[in-house]
Write a protein that holds these residues in place. Structure first.
Motif, PDB file in Angstrom:
ATOM      1  N   ASN A 135      49.789  23.561  20.522  1.00  0.00           N
ATOM      2  CA  ASN A 135      49.182  22.253  20.779  1.00  0.00           C
ATOM      3  C   ASN A 135      47.672  22.253  20.565  1.00  0.00           C
ATOM      4  O   ASN A 135      47.037  21.201  20.652  1.00  0.00           O
ATOM      5  CB  ASN A 135      49.503  21.772  22.195  1.00  0.00           C
ATOM      6  CG  ASN A 135      50.987  21.466  22.354  1.00  0.00           C
ATOM      7  OD1 ASN A 135      51.610  20.898  21.471  1.00  0.00           O
ATOM      8  ND2 ASN A 135      51.543  21.866  23.476  1.00  0.00           N
ATOM      9  N   ILE A 136      47.090  23.412  20.292  1.00  0.00           N
ATOM     10  CA  ILE A 136      45.650  23.500  20.031  1.00  0.00           C
ATOM     11  C   ILE A 136      45.404  23.155  18.566  1.00  0.00           C
ATOM     12  O   ILE A 136      45.907  23.829  17.664  1.00  0.00           O
ATOM     13  CB  ILE A 136      45.107  24.912  20.358  1.00  0.00           C
ATOM     14  CG1 ILE A 136      45.317  25.236  21.840  1.00  0.00           C
ATOM     15  CG2 ILE A 136      43.632  25.015  19.987  1.00  0.00           C
ATOM     16  CD1 ILE A 136      44.962  26.668  22.214  1.00  0.00           C
ATOM     17  N   GLU A 137      44.614  22.114  18.331  1.00  0.00           N
ATOM     18  CA  GLU A 137      44.326  21.709  16.965  1.00  0.00           C
ATOM     19  C   GLU A 137      43.436  22.747  16.278  1.00  0.00           C
ATOM     20  O   GLU A 137      42.512  23.283  16.881  1.00  0.00           O
ATOM     21  CB  GLU A 137      43.651  20.345  16.941  1.00  0.00           C
ATOM     22  CG  GLU A 137      44.577  19.213  17.352  1.00  0.00           C
ATOM     23  CD  GLU A 137      43.910  17.864  17.201  1.00  0.00           C
ATOM     24  OE1 GLU A 137      43.843  17.374  16.059  1.00  0.00           O
ATOM     25  OE2 GLU A 137      43.454  17.336  18.222  1.00  0.00           O
ATOM     26  N   HIS A 138      43.738  22.990  15.021  1.00  0.00           N
ATOM     27  CA  HIS A 138      42.997  23.986  14.249  1.00  0.00           C
ATOM     28  C   HIS A 138      42.929  23.544  12.789  1.00  0.00           C
ATOM     29  O   HIS A 138      43.662  22.642  12.366  1.00  0.00           O
ATOM     30  CB  HIS A 138      43.654  25.369  14.370  1.00  0.00           C
ATOM     31  CG  HIS A 138      45.066  25.398  13.868  1.00  0.00           C
ATOM     32  ND1 HIS A 138      46.131  24.866  14.580  1.00  0.00           N
ATOM     33  CD2 HIS A 138      45.597  25.872  12.724  1.00  0.00           C
ATOM     34  CE1 HIS A 138      47.242  25.033  13.896  1.00  0.00           C
ATOM     35  NE2 HIS A 138      46.952  25.644  12.757  1.00  0.00           N
ATOM     36  N   VAL A 139      42.053  24.195  12.048  1.00  0.00           N
ATOM     37  CA  VAL A 139      41.899  23.891  10.625  1.00  0.00           C
ATOM     38  C   VAL A 139      41.479  25.173   9.910  1.00  0.00           C
ATOM     39  O   VAL A 139      40.741  25.986  10.460  1.00  0.00           O
ATOM     40  CB  VAL A 139      40.862  22.764  10.397  1.00  0.00           C
ATOM     41  CG1 VAL A 139      39.491  23.145  10.902  1.00  0.00           C
ATOM     42  CG2 VAL A 139      40.804  22.342   8.944  1.00  0.00           C
ATOM     43  N   GLY A 140      41.992  25.359   8.691  1.00  0.00           N
ATOM     44  CA  GLY A 140      41.619  26.520   7.894  1.00  0.00           C
ATOM     45  C   GLY A 140      40.538  26.169   6.892  1.00  0.00           C
ATOM     46  O   GLY A 140      40.547  25.078   6.310  1.00  0.00           O
ATOM     47  N   PHE A 141      39.600  27.088   6.701  1.00  0.00           N
ATOM     48  CA  PHE A 141      38.540  26.946   5.708  1.00  0.00           C
ATOM     49  C   PHE A 141      38.790  27.926   4.575  1.00  0.00           C
ATOM     50  O   PHE A 141      39.126  29.084   4.819  1.00  0.00           O
ATOM     51  CB  PHE A 141      37.166  27.225   6.335  1.00  0.00           C
ATOM     52  CG  PHE A 141      36.644  26.082   7.162  1.00  0.00           C
ATOM     53  CD1 PHE A 141      35.667  25.236   6.661  1.00  0.00           C
ATOM     54  CD2 PHE A 141      37.130  25.855   8.435  1.00  0.00           C
ATOM     55  CE1 PHE A 141      35.181  24.182   7.420  1.00  0.00           C
ATOM     56  CE2 PHE A 141      36.648  24.806   9.204  1.00  0.00           C
ATOM     57  CZ  PHE A 141      35.671  23.967   8.690  1.00  0.00           C
ATOM     58  N   THR A 142      38.580  27.482   3.360  1.00  0.00           N
ATOM     59  CA  THR A 142      38.768  28.322   2.189  1.00  0.00           C
ATOM     60  C   THR A 142      37.687  29.397   2.116  1.00  0.00           C
ATOM     61  O   THR A 142      36.702  29.358   2.858  1.00  0.00           O
ATOM     62  CB  THR A 142      38.712  27.479   0.895  1.00  0.00           C
ATOM     63  OG1 THR A 142      37.424  26.857   0.825  1.00  0.00           O
ATOM     64  CG2 THR A 142      39.825  26.454   0.855  1.00  0.00           C
ATOM     65  N   CYS A 143      37.880  30.323   1.207  1.00  0.00           N
ATOM     66  CA  CYS A 143      36.883  31.374   0.986  1.00  0.00           C
ATOM     67  C   CYS A 143      36.127  31.110  -0.313  1.00  0.00           C
ATOM     68  O   CYS A 143      36.610  30.379  -1.184  1.00  0.00           O
ATOM     69  CB  CYS A 143      37.530  32.754   0.970  1.00  0.00           C
ATOM     70  SG  CYS A 143      38.564  33.094  -0.474  1.00  0.00           S
ATOM     71  N   THR A 144      34.960  31.737  -0.430  1.00  0.00           N
ATOM     72  CA  THR A 144      34.143  31.622  -1.647  1.00  0.00           C
ATOM     73  C   THR A 144      33.857  32.986  -2.270  1.00  0.00           C
ATOM     74  O   THR A 144      33.236  33.055  -3.313  1.00  0.00           O
ATOM     75  CB  THR A 144      32.803  30.920  -1.344  1.00  0.00           C
ATOM     76  OG1 THR A 144      32.060  31.721  -0.416  1.00  0.00           O
ATOM     77  CG2 THR A 144      33.014  29.526  -0.770  1.00  0.00           C
ATOM     78  N   ASN A 145      34.298  34.054  -1.626  1.00  0.00           N
ATOM     79  CA  ASN A 145      33.928  35.397  -2.090  1.00  0.00           C
ATOM     80  C   ASN A 145      35.099  36.258  -2.571  1.00  0.00           C
ATOM     81  O   ASN A 145      34.902  37.397  -2.955  1.00  0.00           O
ATOM     82  CB  ASN A 145      33.161  36.141  -0.994  1.00  0.00           C
ATOM     83  CG  ASN A 145      34.049  36.499   0.185  1.00  0.00           C
ATOM     84  OD1 ASN A 145      35.077  35.865   0.439  1.00  0.00           O
ATOM     85  ND2 ASN A 145      33.647  37.516   0.921  1.00  0.00           N
ATOM     86  N   GLN A 146      36.310  35.745  -2.513  1.00  0.00           N
ATOM     87  CA  GLN A 146      37.492  36.446  -3.020  1.00  0.00           C
ATOM     88  C   GLN A 146      38.297  35.465  -3.868  1.00  0.00           C
ATOM     89  O   GLN A 146      38.065  34.256  -3.799  1.00  0.00           O
ATOM     90  CB  GLN A 146      38.364  36.975  -1.879  1.00  0.00           C
ATOM     91  CG  GLN A 146      37.687  37.998  -0.986  1.00  0.00           C
ATOM     92  CD  GLN A 146      37.377  39.288  -1.708  1.00  0.00           C
ATOM     93  OE1 GLN A 146      38.136  39.738  -2.551  1.00  0.00           O
ATOM     94  NE2 GLN A 146      36.246  39.891  -1.379  1.00  0.00           N
ATOM     95  N   LYS A 147      39.241  35.946  -4.627  1.00  0.00           N
ATOM     96  CA  LYS A 147      40.043  35.055  -5.469  1.00  0.00           C
ATOM     97  C   LYS A 147      40.896  34.096  -4.651  1.00  0.00           C
ATOM     98  O   LYS A 147      41.221  33.001  -5.101  1.00  0.00           O
ATOM     99  CB  LYS A 147      40.945  35.862  -6.401  1.00  0.00           C
ATOM    100  CG  LYS A 147      40.185  36.590  -7.487  1.00  0.00           C
ATOM    101  CD  LYS A 147      41.133  37.325  -8.403  1.00  0.00           C
ATOM    102  CE  LYS A 147      40.344  38.048  -9.484  1.00  0.00           C
ATOM    103  NZ  LYS A 147      41.227  38.795 -10.379  1.00  0.00           N
ATOM    104  N   ARG A 148      41.274  34.522  -3.436  1.00  0.00           N
ATOM    105  CA  ARG A 148      42.117  33.685  -2.584  1.00  0.00           C
ATOM    106  C   ARG A 148      42.066  34.140  -1.142  1.00  0.00           C
ATOM    107  O   ARG A 148      41.682  35.271  -0.846  1.00  0.00           O
ATOM    108  CB  ARG A 148      43.560  33.706  -3.091  1.00  0.00           C
ATOM    109  CG  ARG A 148      44.149  35.104  -3.121  1.00  0.00           C
ATOM    110  CD  ARG A 148      45.493  35.118  -3.809  1.00  0.00           C
ATOM    111  NE  ARG A 148      45.933  36.486  -4.038  1.00  0.00           N
ATOM    112  CZ  ARG A 148      47.177  36.835  -4.248  1.00  0.00           C
ATOM    113  NH1 ARG A 148      48.125  35.925  -4.261  1.00  0.00           N
ATOM    114  NH2 ARG A 148      47.499  38.089  -4.466  1.00  0.00           N
ATOM    115  N   LYS A 149      42.453  33.232  -0.272  1.00  0.00           N
ATOM    116  CA  LYS A 149      42.617  33.515   1.156  1.00  0.00           C
ATOM    117  C   LYS A 149      44.116  33.460   1.426  1.00  0.00           C
ATOM    118  O   LYS A 149      44.773  32.468   1.113  1.00  0.00           O
ATOM    119  CB  LYS A 149      41.899  32.450   1.980  1.00  0.00           C
ATOM    120  CG  LYS A 149      42.185  32.498   3.456  1.00  0.00           C
ATOM    121  CD  LYS A 149      41.572  31.275   4.150  1.00  0.00           C
ATOM    122  CE  LYS A 149      42.209  31.067   5.494  1.00  0.00           C
ATOM    123  NZ  LYS A 149      41.832  29.766   6.063  1.00  0.00           N
ATOM    124  N   VAL A 150      44.669  34.541   1.983  1.00  0.00           N
ATOM    125  CA  VAL A 150      46.112  34.617   2.209  1.00  0.00           C
ATOM    126  C   VAL A 150      46.386  34.898   3.681  1.00  0.00           C
ATOM    127  O   VAL A 150      45.802  35.821   4.266  1.00  0.00           O
ATOM    128  CB  VAL A 150      46.762  35.706   1.318  1.00  0.00           C
ATOM    129  CG1 VAL A 150      48.267  35.767   1.541  1.00  0.00           C
ATOM    130  CG2 VAL A 150      46.452  35.442  -0.159  1.00  0.00           C
TER     131      VAL A 150
END
Length: 159
Positions: A135-150
């Motif tokens: 129930n805790i709201e959250h959000v993911g932020f992308t990365c800028t220093n690797q090809k992808r965030k997994v």
């Protein structure tokens, strides 16, 4: 409560999981949005388990995680891959499912993060698990220093 556990899996078990998920033969599926059809973003995903269908043939990858998390009932387990962006971008604050647990295992280290509505920020460090009430709201932020965030996202009941 938000719990952060570094080195969640043994080094050997984590490297096995990481090498398969980040490997060239792991099957990814394209989604034209992250949270809402019109959010203007996209991601690649692989649903390992959903209570609405058959488990993926890759489901056993998370057996060691499940031994530690001890879920009573699994709602969904999904691997998400967000490509590198020029600047950090995010989806919208959300909950995955109400009234259960959510856990996020970071598969690779990068400069992305997960932010919670209360301001808590968890950086993407490989083999870090964050566990919280769904129930805790959250959000993911992308990365800028690797090809992808997994990440591997777990949604499950504990009672």
């Amino acid at each position: 409560m938000i719990e952060i556990i570094d080195n969640f899996l043994s080094k050997e078990n984590f490297i096995k999981l990481q090498s398969i998920i980040l490997g060239q033969n792991f099957p990814w599926f394209y989604n034209d949005y992250i949270h809402h059809v019109d959010d203007g973003q996209f991601q690649y995903f692989h649903t390992l388990y959903s209570d609405k269908g058959e488990p993926s043939w890759q489901f056993s990858l998370v057996n060691d995680c499940l031994k530690e998390l001890k879920p009573v009932k699994i709602k969904r387990i999904k691997v998400n891959s967000n490509p590198k962006t020029e600047s950090h971008s995010r989806g919208g604050y959300h909950i995955d499912y109400p009234n259960i647990k959510t856990s996020i295992l970071y598969v690779n280290t990068n400069n992305g993060w997960t932010k919670f509505k209360d301001g808590c920020k968890v950086r993407c460090v490989e083999n870090r698990m964050v566990i919280f009430d769904s129930n805790i709201e959250h959000v993911g932020f992308t990365c800028t220093n690797q090809k992808r965030k997994v990440v591997v996202n777990f949604n499950y009941g504990t009672n």
